[in-house]
Structures are given as C-alpha cells and as structure tokens.
Scaffold this motif. Structure first.
Motif, PDB file in Angstrom:
ATOM      1  N   ALA A  75       0.834  -1.208   0.000  1.00 59.05           N
ATOM      2  CA  ALA A  75       0.000   0.000   0.000  1.00 59.05           C
ATOM      3  C   ALA A  75       0.864   1.251   0.000  1.00 59.05           C
ATOM      4  CB  ALA A  75      -0.927  -0.008   1.215  1.00 59.05           C
ATOM      5  N   ALA A  76       1.936   1.252   0.788  1.00 60.38           N
ATOM      6  CA  ALA A  76       2.835   2.408   0.820  1.00 60.38           C
ATOM      7  C   ALA A  76       3.504   2.619  -0.525  1.00 60.38           C
ATOM      8  CB  ALA A  76       3.896   2.214   1.908  1.00 60.38           C
ATOM      9  N   ALA A  77       3.933   1.523  -1.174  1.00 65.49           N
ATOM     10  CA  ALA A  77       4.575   1.640  -2.484  1.00 65.49           C
ATOM     11  C   ALA A  77       3.618   2.199  -3.525  1.00 65.49           C
ATOM     12  CB  ALA A  77       5.098   0.269  -2.933  1.00 65.49           C
ATOM     13  N   LEU A  78       2.361   1.780  -3.473  1.00 70.81           N
ATOM     14  CA  LEU A  78       1.373   2.287  -4.421  1.00 70.81           C
ATOM     15  C   LEU A  78       1.057   3.757  -4.149  1.00 70.81           C
ATOM     16  CD1 LEU A  78      -1.070  -0.766  -4.568  1.00 70.81           C
ATOM     17  CD2 LEU A  78       0.475   0.012  -6.378  1.00 70.81           C
ATOM     18  N   VAL A  79       0.932   4.128  -2.889  1.00 74.69           N
ATOM     19  CA  VAL A  79       0.617   5.521  -2.542  1.00 74.69           C
ATOM     20  C   VAL A  79       1.744   6.450  -2.973  1.00 74.69           C
ATOM     21  CG1 VAL A  79       0.345   7.116  -0.607  1.00 74.69           C
ATOM     22  CG2 VAL A  79      -1.003   5.019  -0.684  1.00 74.69           C
ATOM     23  N   VAL A  80       3.000   6.088  -2.661  1.00 75.28           N
ATOM     24  CA  VAL A  80       4.106   6.983  -2.978  1.00 75.28           C
ATOM     25  C   VAL A  80       4.270   7.135  -4.493  1.00 75.28           C
ATOM     26  CG1 VAL A  80       6.039   5.321  -3.054  1.00 75.28           C
ATOM     27  CG2 VAL A  80       6.428   7.650  -2.231  1.00 75.28           C
ATOM     28  N   ASN A  81       3.984   6.070  -5.246  1.00 79.12           N
ATOM     29  CA  ASN A  81       4.205   6.121  -6.688  1.00 79.12           C
ATOM     30  C   ASN A  81       3.033   6.687  -7.480  1.00 79.12           C
ATOM     31  OD1 ASN A  81       6.889   4.970  -7.454  1.00 79.12           O
ATOM     32  ND2 ASN A  81       6.184   3.266  -6.203  1.00 79.12           N
ATOM     33  N   PHE A  82       1.822   6.445  -7.019  1.00 76.33           N
ATOM     34  CA  PHE A  82       0.675   6.809  -7.841  1.00 76.33           C
ATOM     35  C   PHE A  82      -0.227   7.868  -7.207  1.00 76.33           C
ATOM     36  CE2 PHE A  82       1.826   2.419  -9.014  1.00 76.33           C
ATOM     37  CZ  PHE A  82       2.275   2.686 -10.294  1.00 76.33           C
ATOM     38  N   ALA A  83       0.131   8.355  -6.035  1.00 75.74           N
ATOM     39  CA  ALA A  83      -0.563   9.500  -5.440  1.00 75.74           C
ATOM     40  C   ALA A  83       0.411  10.642  -5.200  1.00 75.74           C
ATOM     41  CB  ALA A  83      -1.245   9.089  -4.125  1.00 75.74           C
ATOM     42  N   VAL A  84       1.520  10.353  -4.520  1.00 73.64           N
ATOM     43  CA  VAL A  84       2.485  11.408  -4.195  1.00 73.64           C
ATOM     44  C   VAL A  84       3.240  11.875  -5.433  1.00 73.64           C
ATOM     45  CG1 VAL A  84       4.522  11.982  -2.839  1.00 73.64           C
ATOM     46  CG2 VAL A  84       2.711  10.586  -1.824  1.00 73.64           C
ATOM     47  N   VAL A  85       3.787  10.930  -6.213  1.00 70.19           N
ATOM     48  CA  VAL A  85       4.581  11.318  -7.381  1.00 70.19           C
ATOM     49  C   VAL A  85       3.781  12.181  -8.354  1.00 70.19           C
ATOM     50  CG1 VAL A  85       5.708  10.455  -9.460  1.00 70.19           C
ATOM     51  CG2 VAL A  85       6.292   9.485  -7.231  1.00 70.19           C
TER      52      VAL A  85
END
Length: 332
Positions: A75-85
């Motif tokens: 979940a953290a990997a998805l959030v950082v890549n597809f929400a934060v980035v």
C-alpha cells in the motif's frame, strides 16, 4: 582464484563506480560510433530481460509469494508512486520547457516507477530487496493502467492517445512474465539437480555485468540523437534533480505514515525516487518523429538518477536510521 577475489566479485564490491563507468562508456560509444545506435536500440529489451531474469533469480519463489502478503508495504509503495509522485510532477509541470516532446518525455519517465535497478540500489542502502521484488509485477501493471490517464490529465487528449496499451503489454510480457517464469523454472531445476544449482549459481554472478551492459546499451543508442537538442534536454536536468530531493522526504513521510520498519521504509523511499526509464524507453522510441526528442529526455533522467543513487545509498540510511528494537522491522 576464489569467488571472493575474481573480477565479478570486484565488480560487485564496486557496483556504483561500475555503473557510472558504463554510462560514460555508453556516451563515448554513442559519440564515436553513432551509426551503431539503431542496432543498439534493438538490443535494449533482450539485455534488460536478461537483467530482470537474474534479478528475479536472486529471491526464491516462496519469498516472493510471502512478500506479496505484506499489505502495508505494498500500500505504501502504491501511494508513494501513484498518489504522491503525480502531485510532485503536477507542481513542477507548469515550469517545464514548453516543447511538447520534452514535456512528454519528462511525464513518461517521472510517472512510471522503476522495476529493475531500484532493487540493487535499495539493497545497497539496507532496503528490503525482497519486498521490492515482490512488488515489481504490481508496480508495472499499475503503471500500464494508469499512465495513459495521467498523460491525458497533464497534456490533454491530443497527446494522451499517443501512448497505447500495446507497448506496455509487450513490456510486461517480455520484461516481467517471461523472466519471472524462467527464474522460477531455474529455481525448481536447481532444487532437484546439481546441474541446475551450477547454472543458478553462475547466473547469480551476472547481475552487475548485465546492469552495466544495459546502461551502456541504452546510453550509446540515444546519444547520437542529441544533435542540436542538447540545450533543450539540459533544461530538464534541474527538474530531475529537484524530483530526487523532494521524493527523498516524501518517501520518508509515506514510510512513517504506514509505520514501516527500517528496511521496508528505505525501500519505499527508493521506489518513490527511482523511475522506470529503461522500460518506458521503448514507448518513447515508438513515438512519431516529431516527438523523437522525448526518448533522449527519458535517457537523460537515467544519467541524473544513477548519480543521484550514489548519494541516496549514503543519505537514505541517515535519513531513515535503524529504529529502536521495539519498532524496527515491523511486519508489513
């Protein structure tokens, strides 16, 4: 000659200088032998597929499947890549050069998370390589689905339709499905036959040479295309540097938000910062001639990023040090 003293072992001990040397050699080859560029372009996918096969071979299939159950890390990997980035890119987008091809190249590379050497660099910094390996198919599949829509949001329908699903499906098959399947078959062979053990052991020593070969091939194939566009390409370098700086702290914030242990947190920082330049390059190469400079913009990000990873390997452990015994290594 013992395994710990051979040339391959020496390359493994000095991975970062080897990669920087490969980039420099690629630039030199591209300048001195520009006619080799088209042939080298055709070699990119085979070399990259071999690299990913060896990468997947390093972690047993059981470990990969176990890591897929690490829901908090994924979940953290998805959030950082597809929400934060995308939010970071959106903040930079108005300040990018006006050239459509340059902007498209920046979007292609910055919106797609890395699925290859992020594992190597994260491991060098004490990040969880196993978690990143397990997340690789999911990250590539997610960017296949989301990238066209993100391009549409940033650049409108006229350029959003330029990137088709076909090349991404081909990349997923050639660079993920086939290497992963071959790696699992090799592991099964090694578990039953001594010959398989020897093959798996020999392939395991090829990681650093294959990474160097991939970087050299990519850079050498694209340098001849620079021509008179060097100034335009150079203007995106500060944005790539800024991206690396911002994502170090953004990744740290996400890792803390999800209460990850030290190794998993460092891996999240790396996955947020490293981009998928090698895998999206075939997409950039397939663009119309009017947008050809986008491929060089993508490769430029690789040059900046590898230098940035030299700093990350030393900086991330300080940014995210080993936690106290009660908090380190929390399950994902």
């Amino acid at each position: 000659m013992s395994p710990s003293s051979g040339p391959v072992a020496a390359m493994e001990r000095h991975q970062v200088p080897v990669y920087l040397g490969a980039l420099a050699a690629g630039a030199l080859v591209g300048r001195l032998a520009p006619g080799a560029g088209p042939g080298l372009e055709h070699a990119i996918n085979p070399v990259l597929a071999a690299l990913l096969y060896v990468t997947f071979l390093q972690v047993p299939a059981a470990e990969l499947l176990r890591s897929l159950r690490a829901g908090r890390f994924l979940a953290a990997a998805l959030v950082v890549n597809f929400a934060v980035v995308p939010l970071v890119v959106a903040a930079m987008f108005p300040f990018l050069p006006e050239d459509r091809a340059v902007r498209l190249g920046v979007l292609l590379v910055l919106l797609a998370p890395c699925v290859d050497y992020v594992i190597v660099f994260s491991g060098l910094a004490g990040g969880s390589a196993e978690r990143l390996l397990a997340a690789t198919p999911l990250l590539l599949l997610a960017q296949m689905v989301l990238l066209p829509g993100l391009l549409f949001l940033f650049m409108g329908p006229d350029l959003g339709g330029v990137v088709e699903a076909g090349p991404f499906v081909e990349a997923f098959t050639v660079l993920i499905v086939i290497p992963l399947t071959l790696a699992w078959l090799t592991q099964a062979w090694a578990a039953r036959r001594r010959a398989g053990q020897r093959v798996a052991g020999a392939m395991g020593t090829a990681m650093v040479p294959l990474m160097a070969a991939t970087l050299l091939t990519v850079v050498a194939s694209q340098v001849p295309k620079l021509g008179d566009s060097l100034g335009d390409v150079a203007r995106v370098v500060p944005f790539y540097v800024l991206f690396l700086v911002v994502m170090a702290f953004a990744g740290l914030g996400v890792s803390r938000l999800f209460r990850l242990g030290t190794a998993d947190g460092r891996a999240v920082v790396f996955t947020g910062a490293t981009r998928n330049s090698l895998v999206v390059l075939p997409l950039a190469l397939a663009l119309p001639d009017a947008l050809a400079i986008a491929a060089v913009v993508v490769v430029t990000q690789t040059l900046v990023e590898v230098v940035g990873m030299v700093i990350y390997v030393r900086a991330v452990p300080r940014l995210l040090p080993v936690a106290s015994p009660g908090r380190n290594g929390q399950p994902g």
